[in-house]
Design a protein around this motif. Structure first.
Motif, short mmCIF file in Angstrom:
data_model
loop_
_atom_site.label_atom_id
_atom_site.label_comp_id
_atom_site.label_asym_id
_atom_site.label_seq_id
_atom_site.Cartn_x
_atom_site.Cartn_y
_atom_site.Cartn_z
N CYS A 1 0.86 -1.19 0.00
CA CYS A 1 0.00 0.00 0.00
C CYS A 1 0.89 1.24 0.00
O CYS A 1 1.76 1.39 0.87
CB CYS A 1 -0.92 0.00 1.22
N LEU A 2 0.70 2.12 -0.97
CA LEU A 2 1.54 3.31 -1.13
C LEU A 2 0.72 4.56 -0.86
O LEU A 2 -0.40 4.71 -1.38
CB LEU A 2 2.13 3.35 -2.54
N SER A 3 1.27 5.45 -0.07
CA SER A 3 0.65 6.73 0.22
C SER A 3 1.71 7.81 0.08
O SER A 3 2.77 7.73 0.72
CB SER A 3 0.05 6.74 1.63
N SER A 4 1.45 8.81 -0.77
CA SER A 4 2.48 9.81 -1.04
C SER A 4 1.85 11.17 -1.29
O SER A 4 0.89 11.29 -2.06
CB SER A 4 3.32 9.38 -2.24
N THR A 5 2.39 12.19 -0.63
CA THR A 5 1.97 13.58 -0.84
C THR A 5 3.21 14.46 -0.86
O THR A 5 4.27 14.10 -0.33
CB THR A 5 1.02 14.05 0.27
N LYS A 6 3.08 15.64 -1.45
CA LYS A 6 4.21 16.56 -1.52
C LYS A 6 4.59 17.10 -0.16
O LYS A 6 5.75 17.43 0.09
CB LYS A 6 3.87 17.71 -2.47
N ILE B 1 5.19 3.59 2.41
CA ILE B 1 4.83 2.31 1.79
C ILE B 1 4.70 1.27 2.88
O ILE B 1 5.59 1.08 3.70
CB ILE B 1 5.89 1.88 0.76
N THR B 2 3.54 0.56 2.89
CA THR B 2 3.29 -0.48 3.89
C THR B 2 3.26 -1.84 3.20
O THR B 2 2.47 -2.07 2.27
CB THR B 2 1.96 -0.24 4.61
#
Length: 430
Positions: A415-420, A426-427
């Protein structure tokens, strides 16, 4: 269940059959059972009233013979008025029809009351010609006249319709379910068992075509592996010679040019090695017991980050996991290396914990983040956010592709979560 083909098809067919049978019951009840019930009630009411009128008109010396004949031939009983009766209660529909018919004919409210000592016998009090008459009958006297067979028949048909529809739908959807499972195995890089090429023509032909496709895919993958393995072997030999030639160059050769060529050869060798890992995977790997903290600590040491780079480890230091050690090492190595390389030199945190028998390892950096439109593309082979193709700044573009292939093979999740503003997290769920 309703999300599956079996569930939805069963629901549609079963609902349709039940609606049809409910409509059938309603029609049978309204046009057959109700009229027949009314007719039976009317007939018994007429017999009771006729018997009461006849009794009143007969000479007293013949009345006993008349009562005996009614009991013997028509199952009607004469009461003496001393029978213990229960209070009037709401009875079945056939009794209600009789009460309505008697009340209508006699012009007064007539009740049918059960006897307390014999609950199967019911009594009616009638007043004719200033005489009080009590006539009784047994429950079976009226129950046997109602066509309950129709209800029982419809109930049996309902059960048979539901069961037959479920069996039929199961027979149709089972090959489709097997096809779906086999397709999932192929999608995960595995080799499914051949489907049975039997049943209806359409399903048999579909299974046959799928088996052929599965065989072709496996042959294609095997040929690709052999071809690329041969190419890799053939390329490594000249690269090794080039590396040796560069090391044997005289000192008069430009040092900067020599270093650049040597790094280019090393990069090509590393790309070949990573691509071979991508196409070969870890098919023959065994399960081993791994200490998560020790594994992550060793990986960070292998990556050799700058001394100023902080890496925080958060989790149970004694946590042990039985898993595919080499595959897990490769996945975490690539993910941690990316977090350190693109984390804007800010601290990187690596946390692990178990939730509902699932180990979750989360790697978080404080870099510039990944645009939403490119978060799925980064797992493609050779795809890089940095387009200059400079390995020092962007890598080979194979690291996350290898990660994606391994977690697909092992059934893990990413599971990927990315913001500026907050970087990338990443889990990995095992």
């Amino acid at each position: 269940m309703t999300k599956t083909l079996f569930g939805r098809t069963s629901l549609i067919i079963t609902s349709t059959l039940l609606i049809f049978l409910l409509a059938t019951i309603s029609i049978v009840g309204y046009f057959i059972v109700l009229p027949v019930g009314k007719r039976n009630a009317e007939d018994l009411t007429s017999l009771i009233l006729l018997s009461a009128q006849t009794y009143v008109e007969l000479p007293p010396e013949t009345r006993q013979d008349f009562i005996d004949e009614l009991s013997k031939s028509h199952q009607l009983y004469w009461g003496d008025g001393n029978e213990p009766l229960a209070q009037h209660t709401h009875l079945g529909p056939h009794f209600r029809l009789m009460e309505e018919s008697l009340s209508s004919r006699l012009g007064s409210n007539i009740d049918i009351v059960p006897e307390t000592k014999n609950p199967d016998r019911y009594w009616i009090d009638i007043k004719l010609a200033e005489q009080a008459i009590r006539i009784g009958f047994d429950r079976q006297r009226i129950d046997v006249m109602l066509p309950y067979v129709a209800f029982y028949l419809v109930a049996i048909l309902s059960i048979m319709a539901v069961l037959s529809s479920l069996l039929l739908v199961r027979k149709i959807t089972k090959p489709v379910q097997s096809l779906s499972q086999a397709a999932g195995i192929i999608g995960a890089g595995g080799v499914p068992e051949p489907l049975l090429e039997e049943g209806p023509k359409e399903l048999a032909e579909t299974a046959k075509a799928f088996n052929k496709m599965s065989t072709d895919v496996q042959n294609l993958l095997e040929n690709r592996t052999v071809l690329l393995g041969g190419i890799s072997h053939d390329l490594r030999t000249p690269l090794t010679r080039m590396k040796m030639a560069l090391e044997m160059l005289p000192n008069s050769v430009d040092t900067e040019l020599s270093t650049e060529l040597s790094e280019a050869v090393d990069t090509m060798a590393l790309i070949i090695q990573e691509y071979m890992q991508l196409i070969q995977g870890f098919e023959d790997e065994n399960i081993e017991s791994v200490n998560i903290k020790t594994l992550i600590t060793n990986i960070v040491s292998e990556i050799k980050p700058n001394k100023t780079q902080l890496v925080h480890l958060l989790g149970d230091s004694d946590y042990q996991l039985d898993t595919y050690a080499a595959a897990l090492h490769r996945v975490l190595f690539n993910l941690i290396e990316n977090a350190i390389s693109y984390g804007n030199k800010a601290p990187v945190s690596i946390a692990w914990e178990q939730r509902n028998s699932v180990l979750e390892i989360t790697i978080s950096d404080q870099g510039f983040g990944i645009p939403q439109a490119q978060q799925k593309k980064i797992f493609r082979p050779f795809y890089r956010l940095e387009t200059s193709r400079n390995r020092a700044s962007g890598g080979s573009g194979l690291g996350l592709a290898i990660v994606d292939q391994i977690i697909t093979q092992r059934g893990w999740k990413l599971c990927l979560s990315s913001t500026k503003s907050s970087g990338t997290s990443i889990t990995l769920s095992i």
